[in-house]
Motif scaffolding. Structure first.
Motif, short mmCIF file in Angstrom:
data_model
loop_
_atom_site.label_atom_id
_atom_site.label_comp_id
_atom_site.label_asym_id
_atom_site.label_seq_id
_atom_site.Cartn_x
_atom_site.Cartn_y
_atom_site.Cartn_z
N VAL A 114 0.87 -1.18 0.00
CA VAL A 114 0.00 0.00 0.00
C VAL A 114 0.91 1.23 0.00
O VAL A 114 1.69 1.42 0.92
N LEU A 115 0.80 2.04 -1.04
CA LEU A 115 1.64 3.23 -1.17
C LEU A 115 0.89 4.47 -0.74
O LEU A 115 -0.24 4.68 -1.14
N GLY A 116 1.54 5.28 0.07
CA GLY A 116 0.98 6.57 0.42
C GLY A 116 1.35 7.58 -0.65
O GLY A 116 2.25 7.34 -1.47
N PRO A 117 0.66 8.72 -0.68
CA PRO A 117 0.92 9.72 -1.71
C PRO A 117 2.37 10.22 -1.72
O PRO A 117 2.96 10.38 -2.80
N GLY A 118 2.96 10.44 -0.56
CA GLY A 118 4.34 10.94 -0.52
C GLY A 118 5.31 9.97 -1.15
O GLY A 118 6.18 10.35 -1.93
N THR A 119 5.16 8.69 -0.80
CA THR A 119 6.02 7.65 -1.37
C THR A 119 5.80 7.54 -2.88
O THR A 119 6.76 7.52 -3.65
N LEU A 120 4.54 7.49 -3.28
CA LEU A 120 4.22 7.35 -4.70
C LEU A 120 4.81 8.50 -5.52
O LEU A 120 5.50 8.27 -6.50
N TYR A 121 4.54 9.72 -5.12
CA TYR A 121 4.97 10.85 -5.94
C TYR A 121 6.48 11.04 -5.91
O TYR A 121 7.07 11.49 -6.89
N GLY A 122 7.13 10.63 -4.82
CA GLY A 122 8.59 10.65 -4.78
C GLY A 122 9.17 9.67 -5.80
O GLY A 122 10.10 10.00 -6.54
N ILE A 123 8.60 8.48 -5.86
CA ILE A 123 9.06 7.47 -6.80
C ILE A 123 8.73 7.87 -8.23
O ILE A 123 9.55 7.71 -9.15
N LEU A 124 7.53 8.42 -8.45
CA LEU A 124 7.17 8.87 -9.80
C LEU A 124 8.14 9.94 -10.29
O LEU A 124 8.57 9.92 -11.46
N THR A 125 8.51 10.87 -9.43
CA THR A 125 9.45 11.92 -9.80
C THR A 125 10.80 11.31 -10.18
O THR A 125 11.38 11.67 -11.21
N ARG A 126 11.26 10.38 -9.37
CA ARG A 126 12.54 9.72 -9.65
C ARG A 126 12.49 8.96 -10.97
O ARG A 126 13.41 9.05 -11.80
N MET A 127 11.43 8.19 -11.19
CA MET A 127 11.33 7.39 -12.41
C MET A 127 11.17 8.28 -13.65
O MET A 127 11.65 7.93 -14.72
N HIS A 128 10.53 9.43 -13.49
CA HIS A 128 10.41 10.37 -14.60
C HIS A 128 11.79 10.93 -14.95
O HIS A 128 12.16 10.99 -16.13
N THR A 129 12.56 11.29 -13.93
CA THR A 129 13.92 11.80 -14.13
C THR A 129 14.79 10.76 -14.82
O THR A 129 15.61 11.10 -15.69
N GLU A 130 14.62 9.49 -14.45
CA GLU A 130 15.42 8.40 -15.02
C GLU A 130 14.92 7.96 -16.39
O GLU A 130 15.54 7.11 -17.03
N GLY A 131 13.79 8.51 -16.84
CA GLY A 131 13.26 8.18 -18.16
C GLY A 131 12.43 6.91 -18.23
O GLY A 131 12.14 6.43 -19.31
N TYR A 132 12.01 6.38 -17.07
CA TYR A 132 11.21 5.17 -17.05
C TYR A 132 9.72 5.42 -17.29
O TYR A 132 9.00 4.52 -17.70
N ILE A 133 9.29 6.64 -16.99
CA ILE A 133 7.89 7.00 -17.22
C ILE A 133 7.84 8.38 -17.85
O ILE A 133 8.81 9.13 -17.82
N ARG A 134 6.68 8.69 -18.40
CA ARG A 134 6.47 10.04 -18.97
C ARG A 134 5.10 10.53 -18.52
O ARG A 134 4.22 9.74 -18.17
N LEU A 135 4.95 11.83 -18.55
CA LEU A 135 3.66 12.44 -18.25
C LEU A 135 2.84 12.38 -19.53
O LEU A 135 3.22 12.94 -20.55
N GLU A 136 1.76 11.64 -19.49
CA GLU A 136 0.90 11.45 -20.66
C GLU A 136 -0.01 12.65 -20.87
O GLU A 136 -0.20 13.11 -21.99
N SER A 137 -0.59 13.13 -19.78
CA SER A 137 -1.47 14.30 -19.84
C SER A 137 -1.64 14.88 -18.45
O SER A 137 -1.35 14.22 -17.46
N ALA A 138 -2.09 16.12 -18.41
CA ALA A 138 -2.32 16.77 -17.13
C ALA A 138 -3.52 17.69 -17.25
O ALA A 138 -3.59 18.52 -18.15
N GLU A 139 -4.47 17.50 -16.36
CA GLU A 139 -5.65 18.35 -16.28
C GLU A 139 -5.75 18.83 -14.85
O GLU A 139 -6.14 18.08 -13.97
N GLY A 140 -5.35 20.05 -14.61
CA GLY A 140 -5.31 20.56 -13.24
C GLY A 140 -4.29 19.78 -12.43
O GLY A 140 -3.16 19.64 -12.84
N ARG A 141 -4.72 19.25 -11.31
CA ARG A 141 -3.83 18.46 -10.46
C ARG A 141 -3.77 16.99 -10.89
O ARG A 141 -2.94 16.25 -10.39
N ARG A 142 -4.66 16.60 -11.76
CA ARG A 142 -4.73 15.19 -12.18
C ARG A 142 -3.75 14.94 -13.32
O ARG A 142 -3.94 15.43 -14.43
#
Length: 97
Positions: A34-62
């Motif tokens: 079970v991931l909390g928001p802080g853990t999730l978004y920290g990992i997402l930021t790291r994986m984005h920096t490393e090129g493992y994921i990309r931002l597909e779309s953004a609507e407001g905060r979503r």
């Protein structure tokens, strides 16, 4: 690769927003992870920096994330590594009989 990273990449095989990633990780792990928001978004930021994921779309905060080719390759490598470890561990079943 950490367990959380592995499950997040699995969850992103289909693009999904952050909260959806948390739900999918819980589902994929049978409720064990079970991931909390802080853990999730920290990992997402790291994986984005490393090129493992990309931002597909953004609507407001979503924000919707998707796995990249590099992320898919990293996920496959980790899957193969884990699979080999489990196969190597089969000796336990033979030795402990």
């Amino acid at each position: 690769m950490s367990e959380a990273m592995y499950y997040i990449l699995l969850a992103l095989l289909h693009p999904v927003h952050g909260y959806g990633v948390m739900q999918r990780v819980r589902e994929l792990s049978g409720g064990r992870l079970v991931l909390g928001p802080g853990t999730l978004y920290g990992i997402l930021t790291r994986m984005h920096t490393e090129g493992y994921i990309r931002l597909e779309s953004a609507e407001g905060r979503r924000k919707v994330y998707a796995i990249t080719e590099a992320g898919t390759q990293a996920l496959l490598e980790e899957y193969r590594r884990l699979k080999t470890m489990v196969q190597d561990g089969n000796i336990l079943e033979e030795e402990l009989k």
